[in-house]
Design an enzyme around this catalytic site. Structure first.
Site, mmCIF file in Angstrom:
data_model
loop_
_atom_site.group_PDB
_atom_site.id
_atom_site.type_symbol
_atom_site.label_atom_id
_atom_site.label_comp_id
_atom_site.label_asym_id
_atom_site.label_seq_id
_atom_site.Cartn_x
_atom_site.Cartn_y
_atom_site.Cartn_z
ATOM 1 N N ASN A 36 0.799 -1.237 0.000
ATOM 2 C CA ASN A 36 0.000 0.000 0.000
ATOM 3 C C ASN A 36 0.826 1.278 0.000
ATOM 4 O O ASN A 36 0.271 2.373 -0.047
ATOM 5 C CB ASN A 36 -0.934 0.011 1.214
ATOM 6 C CG ASN A 36 -1.993 -1.066 1.110
ATOM 7 O OD1 ASN A 36 -2.390 -1.446 0.003
ATOM 8 N ND2 ASN A 36 -2.432 -1.581 2.242
ATOM 9 N N LYS A 94 3.703 4.175 -1.262
ATOM 10 C CA LYS A 94 4.055 4.842 -2.527
ATOM 11 C C LYS A 94 5.392 4.326 -3.048
ATOM 12 O O LYS A 94 6.329 4.158 -2.284
ATOM 13 C CB LYS A 94 4.160 6.352 -2.299
ATOM 14 C CG LYS A 94 4.722 7.117 -3.494
ATOM 15 C CD LYS A 94 4.639 8.611 -3.288
ATOM 16 C CE LYS A 94 5.544 9.376 -4.248
ATOM 17 N NZ LYS A 94 5.260 9.086 -5.660
ATOM 18 N N LYS A 110 5.591 2.035 -6.172
ATOM 19 C CA LYS A 110 5.523 0.837 -7.024
ATOM 20 C C LYS A 110 5.768 1.188 -8.499
ATOM 21 O O LYS A 110 6.683 0.658 -9.122
ATOM 22 C CB LYS A 110 4.162 0.149 -6.844
ATOM 23 C CG LYS A 110 3.932 -0.334 -5.405
ATOM 24 C CD LYS A 110 2.557 -0.905 -5.179
ATOM 25 C CE LYS A 110 1.453 0.115 -5.204
ATOM 26 N NZ LYS A 110 1.502 1.081 -4.076
ATOM 27 N N THR A 111 4.933 2.074 -9.027
ATOM 28 C CA THR A 111 5.072 2.418 -10.448
ATOM 29 C C THR A 111 6.402 3.131 -10.708
ATOM 30 O O THR A 111 7.082 2.852 -11.706
ATOM 31 C CB THR A 111 3.887 3.295 -10.892
ATOM 32 O OG1 THR A 111 2.682 2.520 -10.753
ATOM 33 C CG2 THR A 111 4.023 3.736 -12.343
ATOM 34 N N THR A 112 6.787 4.018 -9.817
ATOM 35 C CA THR A 112 8.056 4.739 -10.022
ATOM 36 C C THR A 112 9.239 3.774 -9.992
ATOM 37 O O THR A 112 10.188 3.927 -10.760
ATOM 38 C CB THR A 112 8.229 5.854 -8.972
ATOM 39 O OG1 THR A 112 7.890 5.333 -7.692
ATOM 40 C CG2 THR A 112 7.365 7.051 -9.282
ATOM 41 N N ARG A 153 16.551 1.776 -16.617
ATOM 42 C CA ARG A 153 17.803 1.039 -16.444
ATOM 43 C C ARG A 153 18.035 0.114 -17.633
ATOM 44 O O ARG A 153 19.127 0.069 -18.206
ATOM 45 C CB ARG A 153 17.697 0.231 -15.143
ATOM 46 C CG ARG A 153 18.925 -0.521 -14.794
ATOM 47 C CD ARG A 153 18.771 -1.178 -13.429
ATOM 48 N NE ARG A 153 19.141 -0.279 -12.353
ATOM 49 C CZ ARG A 153 19.087 -0.597 -11.061
ATOM 50 N NH1 ARG A 153 18.649 -1.790 -10.690
ATOM 51 N NH2 ARG A 153 19.482 0.240 -10.144
ATOM 52 N N PHE A 182 -9.883 4.116 -17.048
ATOM 53 C CA PHE A 182 -10.518 3.291 -16.009
ATOM 54 C C PHE A 182 -10.349 3.931 -14.633
ATOM 55 O O PHE A 182 -9.255 4.281 -14.225
ATOM 56 C CB PHE A 182 -9.815 1.930 -16.032
ATOM 57 C CG PHE A 182 -10.290 0.933 -15.031
ATOM 58 C CD1 PHE A 182 -11.136 -0.090 -15.411
ATOM 59 C CD2 PHE A 182 -9.857 0.992 -13.726
ATOM 60 C CE1 PHE A 182 -11.556 -1.034 -14.489
ATOM 61 C CE2 PHE A 182 -10.277 0.051 -12.796
ATOM 62 C CZ PHE A 182 -11.122 -0.962 -13.186
ATOM 63 N N TRP A 208 -12.011 4.070 -10.319
ATOM 64 C CA TRP A 208 -12.813 3.366 -9.313
ATOM 65 C C TRP A 208 -14.275 3.747 -9.442
ATOM 66 O O TRP A 208 -15.146 3.029 -8.977
ATOM 67 C CB TRP A 208 -12.319 3.694 -7.902
ATOM 68 C CG TRP A 208 -10.861 3.437 -7.783
ATOM 69 C CD1 TRP A 208 -9.887 4.348 -7.485
ATOM 70 C CD2 TRP A 208 -10.196 2.189 -7.993
ATOM 71 N NE1 TRP A 208 -8.670 3.734 -7.504
ATOM 72 C CE2 TRP A 208 -8.829 2.423 -7.813
ATOM 73 C CE3 TRP A 208 -10.616 0.908 -8.331
ATOM 74 C CZ2 TRP A 208 -7.873 1.415 -7.948
ATOM 75 C CZ3 TRP A 208 -9.669 -0.093 -8.467
ATOM 76 C CH2 TRP A 208 -8.324 0.164 -8.273
ATOM 77 N N GLU A 249 0.023 -1.807 -12.755
ATOM 78 C CA GLU A 249 -1.313 -1.924 -12.142
ATOM 79 C C GLU A 249 -2.074 -3.162 -12.624
ATOM 80 O O GLU A 249 -3.308 -3.178 -12.595
ATOM 81 C CB GLU A 249 -2.182 -0.659 -12.376
ATOM 82 C CG GLU A 249 -1.471 0.684 -12.302
ATOM 83 C CD GLU A 249 -0.915 1.053 -10.923
ATOM 84 O OE1 GLU A 249 -1.172 0.307 -9.959
ATOM 85 O OE2 GLU A 249 -0.201 2.059 -10.818
HETATM 86 P P1 ATP Z 1 3.984 5.937 -7.549
HETATM 87 O O1 ATP Z 1 3.350 6.013 -8.924
HETATM 88 O O2 ATP Z 1 4.151 7.295 -6.955
HETATM 89 O O3 ATP Z 1 5.196 5.076 -7.517
HETATM 90 P P2 ATP Z 1 2.430 3.743 -6.564
HETATM 91 O O4 ATP Z 1 2.482 3.164 -7.924
HETATM 92 O O5 ATP Z 1 3.135 2.998 -5.481
HETATM 93 O O6 ATP Z 1 2.905 5.246 -6.594
HETATM 94 P P3 ATP Z 1 -0.463 3.647 -6.716
HETATM 95 O O7 ATP Z 1 -1.274 2.844 -5.784
HETATM 96 O O8 ATP Z 1 -0.317 3.150 -8.129
HETATM 97 O O9 ATP Z 1 0.955 3.904 -6.033
HETATM 98 O O10 ATP Z 1 -1.041 5.095 -6.720
HETATM 99 C C1 ATP Z 1 -0.479 6.113 -7.444
HETATM 100 C C2 ATP Z 1 -0.809 7.443 -6.836
HETATM 101 O O11 ATP Z 1 -1.317 7.298 -5.510
HETATM 102 C C3 ATP Z 1 0.393 8.359 -6.670
HETATM 103 O O12 ATP Z 1 -0.114 9.654 -6.844
HETATM 104 C C4 ATP Z 1 0.813 8.184 -5.239
HETATM 105 O O13 ATP Z 1 1.454 9.322 -4.644
HETATM 106 C C5 ATP Z 1 -0.487 7.933 -4.550
HETATM 107 N N1 ATP Z 1 -0.293 7.037 -3.403
HETATM 108 C C6 ATP Z 1 0.529 5.972 -3.339
HETATM 109 N N2 ATP Z 1 0.485 5.403 -2.131
HETATM 110 C C7 ATP Z 1 -0.398 6.126 -1.403
HETATM 111 C C8 ATP Z 1 -0.864 6.071 -0.064
HETATM 112 N N3 ATP Z 1 -0.443 5.136 0.762
HETATM 113 N N4 ATP Z 1 -1.775 6.994 0.335
HETATM 114 C C9 ATP Z 1 -2.213 7.945 -0.508
HETATM 115 N N5 ATP Z 1 -1.815 8.070 -1.779
HETATM 116 C C10 ATP Z 1 -0.901 7.176 -2.231
HETATM 117 MG MG MG Z 2 1.159 2.625 -9.364
#
Ligand code: ATP
Ligand code: MG
Length: 203
Positions: free
Chosen positions: A40, A42, A44-46, A54, A98, A100, A135
């Site tokens: 949960n 922040k 994952k995508t980054t 890389r 898409f 929620w 995702e």
């Molecule tokens: P990022 O893209 O920043 O690496 P992520 O892929 O880990 O994030 P996702 O669940 O895909 O996270 O959500 C992407 C968005 O949600 C980003 O704007 C991120 O800052 C935000 N986000 C990620 N984790 C949380 C959290 N725990 N609470 C609130 N917002 C979050």
């Molecule tokens: Mg993500």
């Protein structure tokens, strides 16, 4: 540092080096892997895009499918498109934006199937060293895609191809399939303290 402390430090480092060298010696297999970045927190995508850059840095070709996608392109995609290396990357995003809040199962299902068709094409292409399925976990969680189909296509990919999957709430089948699983914990997130999502940081 005093001499005996220095000596102790050197002895410890010597022992550590032996352990690390032995581990390096054991890891001889060369093959593509499945990396799952879930949890949960922040990052994952980054993290997944960091790995993509890389791979591109080493001149490798890659494919990216983003399964959940707002209507606006994220910074990493805009950046990617601006690079001369862009022909090395095949990119597809789910067409609907898409969310929620979706009220249209049929349209979302069509978009998911279309995105998955692109993914399966990439997963069958040995020229692609890396395939990023951003995702993807949600497509399984909400039954837009069949878990068994997804697992089978990933298992059948070319032996040297690596797949990165991101998203929260990964099903046990994905955890089992993956060679490397990183679970990012949500200790704190600025959003919860009322800081709004920022370009360049959150998207
Ligand atoms: P990022 O893209 O920043 O690496 P992520 O892929 O880990 O994030 P996702 O669940 O895909 O996270 O959500 C992407 C968005 O949600 C980003 O704007 C991120 O800052 C935000 N986000 C990620 N984790 C949380 C959290 N725990 N609470 C609130 N917002 C979050
Ligand atoms: Mg993500």
């Amino acid at each position: 540092m005093e001499d005996d402390k220095k000596h102790n430090h050197n002895t410890r480092m010597q022992r550590k080096k032996e352990v690390v060298d032995a581990a390096i010696e054991r890891a001889r297999e060369e093959r593509g892997i499945v990396i799952l970045i879930t949890g949960n927190g922040k990052g994952k995508t980054t993290s997944a895009f960091g790995t993509l850059y890389r791979a591109l840095g080493h001149g490798q070709a890659a494919g990216v499918v983003q399964f959940i996608k707002g209507t606006q392109a994220t910074g990493e995609v805009v950046f990617l498109r601006a690079q001369p290396i862009v022909p090395a990357v095949q990119y597809h995003a789910m067409a609907t934006g898409f969310t929620w809040n979706t009220q249209n199962w049929d349209a979302d299902k069509r978009a998911a199937d279309e995105a998955w068709a692109q993914a399966t094409r990439m997963l069958a292409d040995p020229a692609l060293k890396l395939v990023l399925l951003d995702e993807l976990t949600y497509m399984l969680k909400y039954n837009y895609l069949d878990a068994a189909d997804v697992i089978a296509a990933i298992r059948a990919r070319p032996p040297l191809q690596t797949v990165i999957i991101t998203g929260r709430a990964a099903k046990p089948e994905l955890l089992e399939l993956a060679d490397t699983v990183s679970e990012i914990a949500d200790r704190k997130h600025a959003f919860k303290a009322g800081v709004k999502a920022q370009a360049g940081i959150d998207f």
